[in-house]
Scaffold this motif. Structure first.
Motif, PDB file in Angstrom:
ATOM      1  N   THR A  74     -31.026 -61.207  95.133  1.00  0.00           N
ATOM      2  CA  THR A  74     -30.674 -62.195  96.155  1.00  0.00           C
ATOM      3  C   THR A  74     -30.095 -61.524  97.381  1.00  0.00           C
ATOM      4  OG1 THR A  74     -30.171 -63.759  94.360  1.00  0.00           O
ATOM      5  CG2 THR A  74     -29.410 -64.335  96.559  1.00  0.00           C
ATOM      6  N   SER A 156     -26.643 -72.961  95.600  1.00  0.00           N
ATOM      7  CA  SER A 156     -28.041 -72.747  95.239  1.00  0.00           C
ATOM      8  C   SER A 156     -28.272 -73.017  93.760  1.00  0.00           C
ATOM      9  CB  SER A 156     -28.452 -71.312  95.580  1.00  0.00           C
ATOM     10  OG  SER A 156     -29.722 -71.006  95.032  1.00  0.00           O
ATOM     11  N   GLN A 157     -29.437 -73.574  93.442  1.00  0.00           N
ATOM     12  CA  GLN A 157     -29.825 -73.776  92.044  1.00  0.00           C
ATOM     13  C   GLN A 157     -30.357 -72.499  91.411  1.00  0.00           C
ATOM     14  OE1 GLN A 157     -32.668 -76.970  91.898  1.00  0.00           O
ATOM     15  NE2 GLN A 157     -31.251 -78.505  92.688  1.00  0.00           N
ATOM     16  N   TYR A 158     -30.690 -71.511  92.237  1.00  0.00           N
ATOM     17  CA  TYR A 158     -31.334 -70.301  91.737  1.00  0.00           C
ATOM     18  C   TYR A 158     -30.390 -69.103  91.687  1.00  0.00           C
ATOM     19  CZ  TYR A 158     -35.554 -73.043  92.346  1.00  0.00           C
ATOM     20  OH  TYR A 158     -36.506 -74.030  92.252  1.00  0.00           O
ATOM     21  N   ASP A 159     -29.281 -69.168  92.418  1.00  0.00           N
ATOM     22  CA  ASP A 159     -28.240 -68.149  92.344  1.00  0.00           C
ATOM     23  C   ASP A 159     -26.925 -68.831  92.675  1.00  0.00           C
ATOM     24  OD1 ASP A 159     -26.437 -66.039  92.647  1.00  0.00           O
ATOM     25  OD2 ASP A 159     -27.992 -64.668  93.336  1.00  0.00           O
ATOM     26  N   TRP A 397     -39.155 -67.753  90.171  1.00  0.00           N
ATOM     27  CA  TRP A 397     -37.757 -67.795  90.608  1.00  0.00           C
ATOM     28  C   TRP A 397     -37.643 -67.509  92.109  1.00  0.00           C
ATOM     29  CZ3 TRP A 397     -34.434 -63.772  92.331  1.00  0.00           C
ATOM     30  CH2 TRP A 397     -33.090 -64.161  92.476  1.00  0.00           C
ATOM     31  N   GLY A 400     -38.887 -70.412  94.257  1.00  0.00           N
ATOM     32  CA  GLY A 400     -37.902 -71.485  94.320  1.00  0.00           C
ATOM     33  C   GLY A 400     -36.762 -71.156  95.264  1.00  0.00           C
ATOM     34  N   LEU A 401     -36.275 -69.905  95.216  1.00  0.00           N
ATOM     35  CA  LEU A 401     -35.181 -69.493  96.090  1.00  0.00           C
ATOM     36  C   LEU A 401     -35.611 -69.501  97.554  1.00  0.00           C
ATOM     37  CD1 LEU A 401     -32.310 -68.480  96.372  1.00  0.00           C
ATOM     38  CD2 LEU A 401     -33.121 -66.161  95.885  1.00  0.00           C
ATOM     39  N   GLU A 404     -35.661 -73.023  98.864  1.00  0.00           N
ATOM     40  CA  GLU A 404     -34.319 -73.513  99.185  1.00  0.00           C
ATOM     41  C   GLU A 404     -33.864 -73.043 100.563  1.00  0.00           C
ATOM     42  OE1 GLU A 404     -31.503 -74.328  95.313  1.00  0.00           O
ATOM     43  OE2 GLU A 404     -31.381 -72.409  96.358  1.00  0.00           O
TER      44      GLU A 404
END
Length: 494
Positions: A74, A156-159, A397, A400-401, A404
Protein backbone atom coordinates in the motif's frame (compact mmCIF):
# COMPACT_ATOMS: atom_id res chain seq x y z
CA UNK A 1 14.59 11.69 31.13
CA UNK A 2 13.36 14.45 33.43
CA UNK A 3 11.54 16.00 30.47
CA UNK A 4 9.96 12.60 29.74
CA UNK A 5 8.78 12.19 33.35
CA UNK A 6 7.40 15.73 33.33
CA UNK A 7 5.49 15.05 30.09
CA UNK A 8 4.05 11.85 31.58
CA UNK A 9 2.79 13.67 34.66
CA UNK A 10 1.38 16.58 32.65
CA UNK A 11 -0.46 14.01 30.51
CA UNK A 12 -2.00 12.51 33.67
CA UNK A 13 -0.55 9.14 32.73
CA UNK A 14 -1.03 7.73 36.22
CA UNK A 15 -2.44 8.30 39.69
CA UNK A 16 -0.33 7.66 42.78
CA UNK A 17 -2.29 5.24 44.98
CA UNK A 18 -1.59 2.68 47.71
CA UNK A 19 -0.95 -0.76 46.27
CA UNK A 20 -4.15 -2.88 46.51
CA UNK A 21 -3.95 -6.09 48.49
CA UNK A 22 -3.04 -9.11 46.39
CA UNK A 23 -1.87 -7.02 43.40
CA UNK A 24 1.68 -7.39 42.13
CA UNK A 25 2.56 -4.25 40.14
CA UNK A 26 4.53 -4.56 36.92
CA UNK A 27 7.91 -2.88 36.68
CA UNK A 28 9.25 -0.20 34.36
CA UNK A 29 12.59 0.76 32.87
CA UNK A 30 14.23 3.73 31.17
CA UNK A 31 15.12 3.32 27.50
CA UNK A 32 17.57 5.63 25.75
CA UNK A 33 18.13 5.89 22.01
CA UNK A 34 19.83 8.09 19.44
CA UNK A 35 17.73 9.17 16.46
CA UNK A 36 19.65 9.69 13.22
CA UNK A 37 18.74 11.42 9.99
CA UNK A 38 18.81 9.61 6.63
CA UNK A 39 22.38 10.82 6.01
CA UNK A 40 23.54 9.35 9.32
CA UNK A 41 23.88 12.67 11.15
CA UNK A 42 22.51 13.20 14.67
CA UNK A 43 18.86 14.19 14.86
CA UNK A 44 18.17 14.06 18.60
CA UNK A 45 18.66 12.10 21.78
CA UNK A 46 15.54 10.34 22.99
CA UNK A 47 14.56 9.03 26.42
CA UNK A 48 11.48 6.97 27.15
CA UNK A 49 9.89 5.31 30.16
CA UNK A 50 8.65 1.84 29.22
CA UNK A 51 6.39 -0.46 31.22
CA UNK A 52 7.51 -4.08 31.46
CA UNK A 53 4.61 -5.51 29.53
CA UNK A 54 6.18 -8.97 29.58
CA UNK A 55 4.95 -9.21 33.17
CA UNK A 56 1.32 -8.75 32.13
CA UNK A 57 -1.06 -11.70 32.29
CA UNK A 58 -3.51 -12.41 29.46
CA UNK A 59 -7.14 -12.12 30.54
CA UNK A 60 -6.18 -10.11 33.63
CA UNK A 61 -4.10 -7.15 32.43
CA UNK A 62 -4.99 -7.22 28.74
CA UNK A 63 -7.07 -8.99 26.08
CA UNK A 64 -6.91 -7.66 22.50
CA UNK A 65 -3.47 -6.47 21.36
CA UNK A 66 -3.51 -6.47 17.55
CA UNK A 67 -3.12 -3.07 15.85
CA UNK A 68 -2.96 -2.79 12.05
CA UNK A 69 -0.05 -1.10 10.31
CA UNK A 70 0.18 -0.07 6.68
CA UNK A 71 1.11 -2.82 4.22
CA UNK A 72 4.30 -2.03 2.33
CA UNK A 73 2.49 -2.73 -0.93
CA UNK A 74 0.00 0.00 0.00
CA UNK A 75 2.85 2.39 0.81
CA UNK A 76 4.46 1.78 -2.57
CA UNK A 77 1.11 2.06 -4.37
CA UNK A 78 0.29 5.42 -2.75
CA UNK A 79 3.79 6.73 -3.56
CA UNK A 80 3.49 5.52 -7.16
CA UNK A 81 0.11 7.25 -7.59
CA UNK A 82 1.39 10.45 -5.98
CA UNK A 83 4.41 10.48 -8.32
CA UNK A 84 2.27 9.77 -11.37
CA UNK A 85 -0.28 12.47 -10.59
CA UNK A 86 2.17 15.04 -9.23
CA UNK A 87 0.62 15.08 -5.75
CA UNK A 88 2.66 16.58 -2.87
CA UNK A 89 3.80 14.13 -0.19
CA UNK A 90 3.89 15.22 3.44
CA UNK A 91 4.75 13.44 6.66
CA UNK A 92 3.84 13.96 10.31
CA UNK A 93 4.99 12.33 13.50
CA UNK A 94 3.02 11.92 16.73
CA UNK A 95 4.83 12.71 19.96
CA UNK A 96 4.19 10.17 22.74
CA UNK A 97 1.52 8.50 20.60
CA UNK A 98 0.59 5.77 23.06
CA UNK A 99 -0.20 8.28 25.82
CA UNK A 100 -3.21 9.65 23.95
CA UNK A 101 -5.54 6.78 24.82
CA UNK A 102 -7.13 5.96 28.18
CA UNK A 103 -6.77 2.43 29.52
CA UNK A 104 -9.81 0.25 30.13
CA UNK A 105 -8.01 -2.25 32.37
CA UNK A 106 -6.68 -1.60 35.88
CA UNK A 107 -2.89 -1.82 35.72
CA UNK A 108 -0.51 -0.95 38.54
CA UNK A 109 3.17 -0.13 37.98
CA UNK A 110 6.04 0.41 40.37
CA UNK A 111 7.06 4.09 40.35
CA UNK A 112 10.13 4.98 38.28
CA UNK A 113 13.22 5.91 40.24
CA UNK A 114 13.39 9.66 40.83
CA UNK A 115 9.61 10.11 40.99
CA UNK A 116 9.62 10.31 44.82
CA UNK A 117 12.21 12.14 46.85
CA UNK A 118 11.84 9.56 49.65
CA UNK A 119 11.00 5.83 49.53
CA UNK A 120 7.27 5.13 49.27
CA UNK A 121 5.01 2.08 49.27
CA UNK A 122 2.63 3.74 46.80
CA UNK A 123 2.34 2.62 43.16
CA UNK A 124 1.27 4.16 39.86
CA UNK A 125 -2.23 3.27 38.70
CA UNK A 126 -1.96 3.73 34.94
CA UNK A 127 -4.61 5.84 33.23
CA UNK A 128 -2.93 6.03 29.82
CA UNK A 129 -1.53 3.32 27.54
CA UNK A 130 2.15 3.66 28.39
CA UNK A 131 4.77 2.33 25.98
CA UNK A 132 5.54 -1.33 26.60
CA UNK A 133 2.02 -2.39 27.56
CA UNK A 134 0.57 -5.22 25.48
CA UNK A 135 -2.58 -3.29 24.58
CA UNK A 136 -0.88 0.08 23.94
CA UNK A 137 -0.64 -0.14 20.10
CA UNK A 138 -4.27 -1.19 19.73
CA UNK A 139 -5.50 1.50 22.12
CA UNK A 140 -3.57 4.19 20.22
CA UNK A 141 -4.83 3.07 16.81
CA UNK A 142 -8.45 3.04 18.03
CA UNK A 143 -8.01 6.61 19.28
CA UNK A 144 -6.44 7.81 16.01
CA UNK A 145 -9.05 6.02 13.90
CA UNK A 146 -11.97 7.60 15.77
CA UNK A 147 -10.32 11.04 15.44
CA UNK A 148 -10.03 10.70 11.65
CA UNK A 149 -13.55 9.33 11.22
CA UNK A 150 -14.94 12.29 13.18
CA UNK A 151 -13.16 14.49 10.60
CA UNK A 152 -15.10 12.81 7.73
CA UNK A 153 -12.33 10.42 6.71
CA UNK A 154 -13.25 6.88 5.66
CA UNK A 155 -11.20 3.80 6.54
CA UNK A 156 -10.18 1.63 3.59
CA UNK A 157 -11.73 -1.82 3.28
CA UNK A 158 -8.52 -3.16 1.75
CA UNK A 159 -5.95 -1.73 4.18
CA UNK A 160 -7.09 -0.68 7.64
CA UNK A 161 -4.21 1.80 7.98
CA UNK A 162 -5.27 3.79 4.91
CA UNK A 163 -7.83 6.58 5.27
CA UNK A 164 -9.31 8.77 2.55
CA UNK A 165 -11.56 11.79 2.22
CA UNK A 166 -13.12 12.90 -1.07
CA UNK A 167 -14.32 16.48 -1.59
CA UNK A 168 -15.44 18.59 -4.50
CA UNK A 169 -11.81 19.75 -4.88
CA UNK A 170 -10.32 16.26 -4.98
CA UNK A 171 -9.10 13.61 -2.56
CA UNK A 172 -6.78 13.37 0.44
CA UNK A 173 -5.10 10.11 1.52
CA UNK A 174 -3.54 9.36 4.90
CA UNK A 175 -1.37 6.34 5.71
CA UNK A 176 -0.34 5.52 9.27
CA UNK A 177 2.32 3.11 10.52
CA UNK A 178 2.11 3.22 14.35
CA UNK A 179 2.95 6.93 14.88
CA UNK A 180 4.42 7.81 11.47
CA UNK A 181 1.96 9.43 9.06
CA UNK A 182 2.07 10.11 5.31
CA UNK A 183 -0.42 12.53 3.75
CA UNK A 184 -0.99 13.21 0.06
CA UNK A 185 -3.77 14.31 -2.26
CA UNK A 186 -5.12 17.11 -4.42
CA UNK A 187 -7.11 19.21 -1.92
CA UNK A 188 -4.53 21.50 -0.28
CA UNK A 189 -7.21 23.23 1.82
CA UNK A 190 -8.35 19.95 3.36
CA UNK A 191 -4.71 18.95 4.03
CA UNK A 192 -4.19 22.20 5.97
CA UNK A 193 -7.42 21.64 7.92
CA UNK A 194 -6.39 18.05 8.65
CA UNK A 195 -3.03 19.25 9.93
CA UNK A 196 -4.72 21.71 12.28
CA UNK A 197 -7.21 19.07 13.47
CA UNK A 198 -4.42 16.61 14.29
CA UNK A 199 -2.46 19.32 16.13
CA UNK A 200 -5.51 20.03 18.27
CA UNK A 201 -6.06 16.35 19.03
CA UNK A 202 -2.46 15.18 19.55
CA UNK A 203 1.05 16.46 20.07
CA UNK A 204 2.31 16.49 16.48
CA UNK A 205 5.45 17.45 14.66
CA UNK A 206 4.92 19.97 11.88
CA UNK A 207 3.95 18.89 8.37
CA UNK A 208 7.01 18.64 6.11
CA UNK A 209 7.91 17.08 2.75
CA UNK A 210 8.29 13.28 2.87
CA UNK A 211 11.98 12.36 2.97
CA UNK A 212 12.54 9.56 5.50
CA UNK A 213 9.81 7.09 6.45
CA UNK A 214 10.33 3.79 8.34
CA UNK A 215 13.94 3.64 7.16
CA UNK A 216 12.86 4.32 3.55
CA UNK A 217 14.51 7.30 1.89
CA UNK A 218 12.34 9.26 -0.54
CA UNK A 219 13.81 11.67 -3.11
CA UNK A 220 11.70 13.76 -5.45
CA UNK A 221 13.06 14.69 -8.88
CA UNK A 222 11.56 16.31 -11.93
CA UNK A 223 11.27 12.85 -13.50
CA UNK A 224 9.57 11.17 -10.57
CA UNK A 225 10.02 9.68 -7.10
CA UNK A 226 13.01 7.60 -6.00
CA UNK A 227 12.54 5.16 -3.08
CA UNK A 228 15.61 3.46 -1.62
CA UNK A 229 17.34 2.26 1.58
CA UNK A 230 20.93 3.37 1.07
CA UNK A 231 21.68 4.09 4.74
CA UNK A 232 20.07 0.83 5.84
CA UNK A 233 22.15 -1.07 3.25
CA UNK A 234 25.36 0.53 4.49
CA UNK A 235 24.50 -0.44 8.07
CA UNK A 236 23.87 -4.03 6.93
CA UNK A 237 27.24 -4.16 5.15
CA UNK A 238 28.92 -2.91 8.33
CA UNK A 239 27.07 -5.52 10.41
CA UNK A 240 28.47 -8.24 8.13
CA UNK A 241 31.96 -6.73 8.31
CA UNK A 242 32.22 -6.52 4.52
CA UNK A 243 32.99 -2.81 4.09
CA UNK A 244 36.19 -3.72 2.24
CA UNK A 245 34.77 -6.76 0.47
CA UNK A 246 34.73 -7.22 -3.29
CA UNK A 247 31.37 -6.60 -4.97
CA UNK A 248 29.73 -9.18 -7.25
CA UNK A 249 27.31 -8.81 -10.17
CA UNK A 250 24.54 -11.20 -9.02
CA UNK A 251 23.14 -12.07 -5.58
CA UNK A 252 23.47 -15.87 -6.09
CA UNK A 253 25.66 -18.16 -8.15
CA UNK A 254 24.00 -19.73 -11.17
CA UNK A 255 23.11 -23.46 -11.02
CA UNK A 256 23.97 -23.74 -7.31
CA UNK A 257 21.32 -25.48 -5.20
CA UNK A 258 21.39 -25.09 -1.43
CA UNK A 259 20.39 -27.95 0.86
CA UNK A 260 19.77 -28.17 4.58
CA UNK A 261 22.72 -30.44 5.32
CA UNK A 262 25.34 -28.83 3.06
CA UNK A 263 28.53 -28.06 5.02
CA UNK A 264 29.23 -27.86 8.74
CA UNK A 265 26.64 -26.33 11.05
CA UNK A 266 27.46 -22.95 12.58
CA UNK A 267 28.30 -23.12 16.28
CA UNK A 268 26.64 -19.73 16.80
CA UNK A 269 23.89 -18.97 14.24
CA UNK A 270 23.00 -15.56 15.75
CA UNK A 271 24.90 -13.50 13.13
CA UNK A 272 23.31 -15.49 10.30
CA UNK A 273 19.84 -14.86 11.70
CA UNK A 274 20.50 -11.14 12.18
CA UNK A 275 21.77 -10.77 8.62
CA UNK A 276 18.87 -12.67 7.07
CA UNK A 277 16.37 -10.73 9.18
CA UNK A 278 17.94 -7.48 7.96
CA UNK A 279 17.75 -8.68 4.35
CA UNK A 280 14.03 -9.27 4.82
CA UNK A 281 13.42 -5.58 5.53
CA UNK A 282 15.64 -4.57 2.64
CA UNK A 283 13.40 -6.39 0.15
CA UNK A 284 10.90 -3.52 0.59
CA UNK A 285 12.80 -1.57 -2.07
CA UNK A 286 15.08 -4.27 -3.48
CA UNK A 287 13.02 -6.87 -5.37
CA UNK A 288 16.22 -8.03 -7.09
CA UNK A 289 17.28 -9.86 -3.91
CA UNK A 290 13.86 -11.38 -3.15
CA UNK A 291 14.69 -14.81 -4.55
CA UNK A 292 18.10 -14.85 -2.87
CA UNK A 293 16.48 -13.93 0.44
CA UNK A 294 13.85 -16.64 -0.04
CA UNK A 295 16.63 -19.21 -0.47
CA UNK A 296 18.74 -18.31 2.59
CA UNK A 297 15.72 -17.76 4.86
CA UNK A 298 14.92 -21.48 4.71
CA UNK A 299 17.92 -22.35 6.88
CA UNK A 300 17.34 -20.07 9.89
CA UNK A 301 17.04 -22.96 12.33
CA UNK A 302 20.29 -24.80 11.53
CA UNK A 303 22.44 -22.75 9.11
CA UNK A 304 25.78 -24.02 7.84
CA UNK A 305 28.97 -22.32 6.68
CA UNK A 306 27.82 -22.73 3.07
CA UNK A 307 24.56 -20.92 3.85
CA UNK A 308 26.50 -18.12 5.56
CA UNK A 309 28.70 -17.82 2.47
CA UNK A 310 25.54 -17.39 0.37
CA UNK A 311 24.36 -14.59 2.67
CA UNK A 312 27.75 -12.89 2.41
CA UNK A 313 27.54 -13.06 -1.37
CA UNK A 314 24.15 -11.29 -1.28
CA UNK A 315 25.69 -8.54 0.84
CA UNK A 316 28.66 -8.26 -1.52
CA UNK A 317 26.14 -7.78 -4.31
CA UNK A 318 24.46 -5.05 -2.26
CA UNK A 319 27.80 -3.34 -1.68
CA UNK A 320 28.14 -2.66 -5.39
CA UNK A 321 24.49 -1.56 -5.70
CA UNK A 322 23.80 0.15 -2.35
CA UNK A 323 22.28 3.26 -3.96
CA UNK A 324 19.82 1.25 -6.07
CA UNK A 325 16.09 1.60 -5.48
CA UNK A 326 12.63 1.79 -7.00
CA UNK A 327 11.77 4.65 -9.33
CA UNK A 328 8.20 5.87 -9.84
CA UNK A 329 7.82 7.93 -13.00
CA UNK A 330 5.82 11.13 -13.34
CA UNK A 331 2.86 10.81 -15.70
CA UNK A 332 2.76 7.02 -15.86
CA UNK A 333 -0.69 5.50 -16.37
CA UNK A 334 -2.60 4.02 -13.42
CA UNK A 335 -3.13 0.71 -15.19
CA UNK A 336 -2.46 -2.53 -13.36
CA UNK A 337 -0.31 -5.12 -15.17
CA UNK A 338 0.90 -8.44 -13.73
CA UNK A 339 3.44 -11.17 -14.49
CA UNK A 340 3.49 -14.71 -13.12
CA UNK A 341 5.98 -17.60 -13.30
CA UNK A 342 7.14 -20.69 -11.40
CA UNK A 343 10.29 -22.77 -11.15
CA UNK A 344 9.08 -26.37 -11.09
CA UNK A 345 10.54 -28.52 -8.26
CA UNK A 346 13.03 -25.76 -7.52
CA UNK A 347 13.64 -26.76 -3.88
CA UNK A 348 16.27 -29.51 -3.65
CA UNK A 349 15.14 -30.70 -0.22
CA UNK A 350 11.36 -30.89 -0.75
CA UNK A 351 10.95 -30.69 -4.55
CA UNK A 352 8.38 -27.98 -4.10
CA UNK A 353 8.17 -25.31 -6.78
CA UNK A 354 8.98 -21.62 -6.42
CA UNK A 355 6.19 -19.11 -7.10
CA UNK A 356 7.10 -15.72 -8.50
CA UNK A 357 4.92 -12.80 -9.52
CA UNK A 358 5.08 -9.02 -9.76
CA UNK A 359 2.57 -6.21 -10.27
CA UNK A 360 3.09 -2.87 -12.02
CA UNK A 361 0.96 0.26 -11.94
CA UNK A 362 1.94 1.76 -15.26
CA UNK A 363 5.74 1.54 -15.19
CA UNK A 364 5.96 1.49 -11.38
CA UNK A 365 6.60 -1.80 -9.57
CA UNK A 366 4.38 -1.92 -6.47
CA UNK A 367 4.06 -5.59 -5.47
CA UNK A 368 5.99 -8.85 -5.88
CA UNK A 369 6.53 -12.26 -4.31
CA UNK A 370 9.08 -15.05 -4.32
CA UNK A 371 7.87 -17.99 -2.25
CA UNK A 372 8.11 -21.76 -2.09
CA UNK A 373 4.77 -23.42 -2.76
CA UNK A 374 3.05 -25.30 0.06
CA UNK A 375 2.49 -28.54 -1.91
CA UNK A 376 4.57 -30.55 -4.38
CA UNK A 377 3.33 -30.06 -7.95
CA UNK A 378 3.30 -33.09 -10.24
CA UNK A 379 4.08 -31.09 -13.38
CA UNK A 380 5.43 -27.73 -14.50
CA UNK A 381 1.93 -26.85 -15.69
CA UNK A 382 0.51 -27.43 -12.22
CA UNK A 383 3.22 -25.29 -10.58
CA UNK A 384 2.58 -22.48 -13.06
CA UNK A 385 -1.15 -22.77 -12.41
CA UNK A 386 -0.63 -22.39 -8.68
CA UNK A 387 1.57 -19.33 -9.25
CA UNK A 388 -1.08 -17.77 -11.48
CA UNK A 389 -3.73 -18.39 -8.82
CA UNK A 390 -1.59 -16.69 -6.16
CA UNK A 391 -1.02 -13.71 -8.46
CA UNK A 392 -4.75 -13.54 -9.20
CA UNK A 393 -5.54 -13.05 -5.51
CA UNK A 394 -3.15 -10.08 -5.37
CA UNK A 395 -4.70 -8.63 -8.53
CA UNK A 396 -8.20 -8.76 -7.04
CA UNK A 397 -6.97 -6.97 -3.90
CA UNK A 398 -5.06 -4.30 -5.82
CA UNK A 399 -7.98 -3.65 -8.19
CA UNK A 400 -10.26 -3.11 -5.20
CA UNK A 401 -7.78 -0.74 -3.55
CA UNK A 402 -7.26 1.24 -6.76
CA UNK A 403 -11.02 1.51 -7.16
CA UNK A 404 -11.33 2.98 -3.65
CA UNK A 405 -8.72 5.60 -4.52
CA UNK A 406 -10.60 6.66 -7.64
CA UNK A 407 -8.64 4.70 -10.23
CA UNK A 408 -11.03 1.90 -11.18
CA UNK A 409 -9.69 -0.57 -13.72
CA UNK A 410 -12.12 -0.59 -16.64
CA UNK A 411 -10.30 -3.32 -18.55
CA UNK A 412 -9.31 -6.80 -17.31
CA UNK A 413 -5.85 -6.86 -15.73
CA UNK A 414 -3.33 -8.58 -17.98
CA UNK A 415 -1.64 -11.47 -16.17
CA UNK A 416 1.30 -12.41 -18.38
CA UNK A 417 2.40 -16.06 -18.25
CA UNK A 418 4.78 -18.09 -20.42
CA UNK A 419 3.19 -21.53 -19.92
CA UNK A 420 0.67 -22.19 -22.69
CA UNK A 421 -0.79 -25.26 -20.98
CA UNK A 422 -1.58 -23.36 -17.77
CA UNK A 423 -3.26 -20.59 -19.76
CA UNK A 424 -5.41 -23.13 -21.63
CA UNK A 425 -6.49 -24.78 -18.39
CA UNK A 426 -7.90 -21.45 -17.17
CA UNK A 427 -9.43 -20.40 -20.49
CA UNK A 428 -10.85 -23.76 -21.61
CA UNK A 429 -13.35 -25.64 -19.37
CA UNK A 430 -12.41 -28.96 -21.02
CA UNK A 431 -8.80 -28.73 -19.91
CA UNK A 432 -9.95 -27.42 -16.56
CA UNK A 433 -11.48 -30.79 -15.73
CA UNK A 434 -8.00 -32.39 -15.90
CA UNK A 435 -6.82 -30.41 -12.86
CA UNK A 436 -9.34 -31.51 -10.22
CA UNK A 437 -6.55 -32.74 -7.96
CA UNK A 438 -5.53 -29.13 -7.35
CA UNK A 439 -7.20 -27.50 -4.35
CA UNK A 440 -10.54 -25.85 -4.99
CA UNK A 441 -9.23 -22.42 -4.02
CA UNK A 442 -6.80 -22.51 -6.96
CA UNK A 443 -9.76 -22.75 -9.30
CA UNK A 444 -10.89 -19.27 -8.26
CA UNK A 445 -8.69 -18.03 -11.09
CA UNK A 446 -11.27 -19.49 -13.47
CA UNK A 447 -13.98 -17.28 -11.95
CA UNK A 448 -11.74 -14.23 -12.21
CA UNK A 449 -11.12 -15.00 -15.88
CA UNK A 450 -14.81 -15.52 -16.64
CA UNK A 451 -15.78 -12.26 -14.89
CA UNK A 452 -13.13 -10.33 -16.87
CA UNK A 453 -11.10 -9.41 -13.82
CA UNK A 454 -8.01 -10.79 -15.56
CA UNK A 455 -6.88 -11.64 -19.06
CA UNK A 456 -4.11 -14.12 -19.82
CA UNK A 457 -1.82 -12.95 -22.63
CA UNK A 458 1.09 -15.27 -23.41
CA UNK A 459 4.56 -13.81 -23.03
CA UNK A 460 7.86 -15.14 -24.33
CA UNK A 461 10.07 -16.77 -21.72
CA UNK A 462 12.88 -14.42 -22.77
CA UNK A 463 10.73 -11.44 -21.71
CA UNK A 464 9.26 -12.99 -18.56
CA UNK A 465 10.05 -10.42 -15.86
CA UNK A 466 9.37 -12.79 -12.96
CA UNK A 467 12.36 -15.02 -13.78
CA UNK A 468 14.28 -12.89 -11.30
CA UNK A 469 11.91 -14.07 -8.53
CA UNK A 470 12.18 -17.81 -9.23
CA UNK A 471 15.82 -18.67 -9.99
CA UNK A 472 19.42 -17.51 -9.94
CA UNK A 473 20.41 -15.87 -13.23
CA UNK A 474 23.51 -15.00 -15.19
CA UNK A 475 24.89 -11.47 -15.01
CA UNK A 476 23.44 -10.30 -18.33
CA UNK A 477 20.03 -11.87 -17.74
CA UNK A 478 19.87 -10.52 -14.19
CA UNK A 479 20.72 -6.97 -15.28
CA UNK A 480 18.19 -7.13 -18.13
CA UNK A 481 15.36 -8.01 -15.73
CA UNK A 482 16.50 -5.49 -13.09
CA UNK A 483 16.08 -2.77 -15.73
CA UNK A 484 12.57 -4.05 -16.52
CA UNK A 485 11.70 -3.81 -12.81
CA UNK A 486 12.48 -0.07 -12.96
CA UNK A 487 15.29 -0.36 -10.43
CA UNK A 488 17.66 2.57 -10.77
CA UNK A 489 20.68 4.06 -9.04
CA UNK A 490 20.62 7.35 -7.14
CA UNK A 491 18.60 10.13 -8.87
CA UNK A 492 21.78 11.98 -9.83
CA UNK A 493 22.45 9.19 -12.34
CA UNK A 494 18.90 9.13 -13.81
Amino acid sequence: MQEELQALQENHTWDIVPCPTGVKPIGCKRVYSIKLRSDGSLDRYKAKLVALGNRQEYGVDYEETFAPVAKMTTVRLVLAIAASQGWPLRQMDVKNAFLHRDLKEEIYMTPPSGLFSTPSADVCKLKRSLYGLKQAPRAWFDKFRSTLISFSFVQSQYDSSLFRCKTSKGIVLLLIYVDDIVITGTDSTLISQLQEHLHQSFHMKDLCPLQYFLGLEVHSTAAGLFLHQHKYTQDLISLAGLQDGRSVDTPLEVNVKYRRDDGNFLSDPSLYRRLVGSLNYLTITRPDISFAFQQVSQFMQTPTHIHLAAVRRIICYLQGTSDRGLFFHVGTSIRLVAYSDADWAGCSDTRRSITGWCMFVGDSLVSWKSKKQDIVSKSSTESEYRAMSSACSEIVWLRGLLGELGFSQAEPTALHADNTSAIQIVANPVFHEHMKHIEVDCHSIRDAYDSHVISLPHISTALQTTDVFTKALSRNRHQFLVDKLMLHNHPTSI
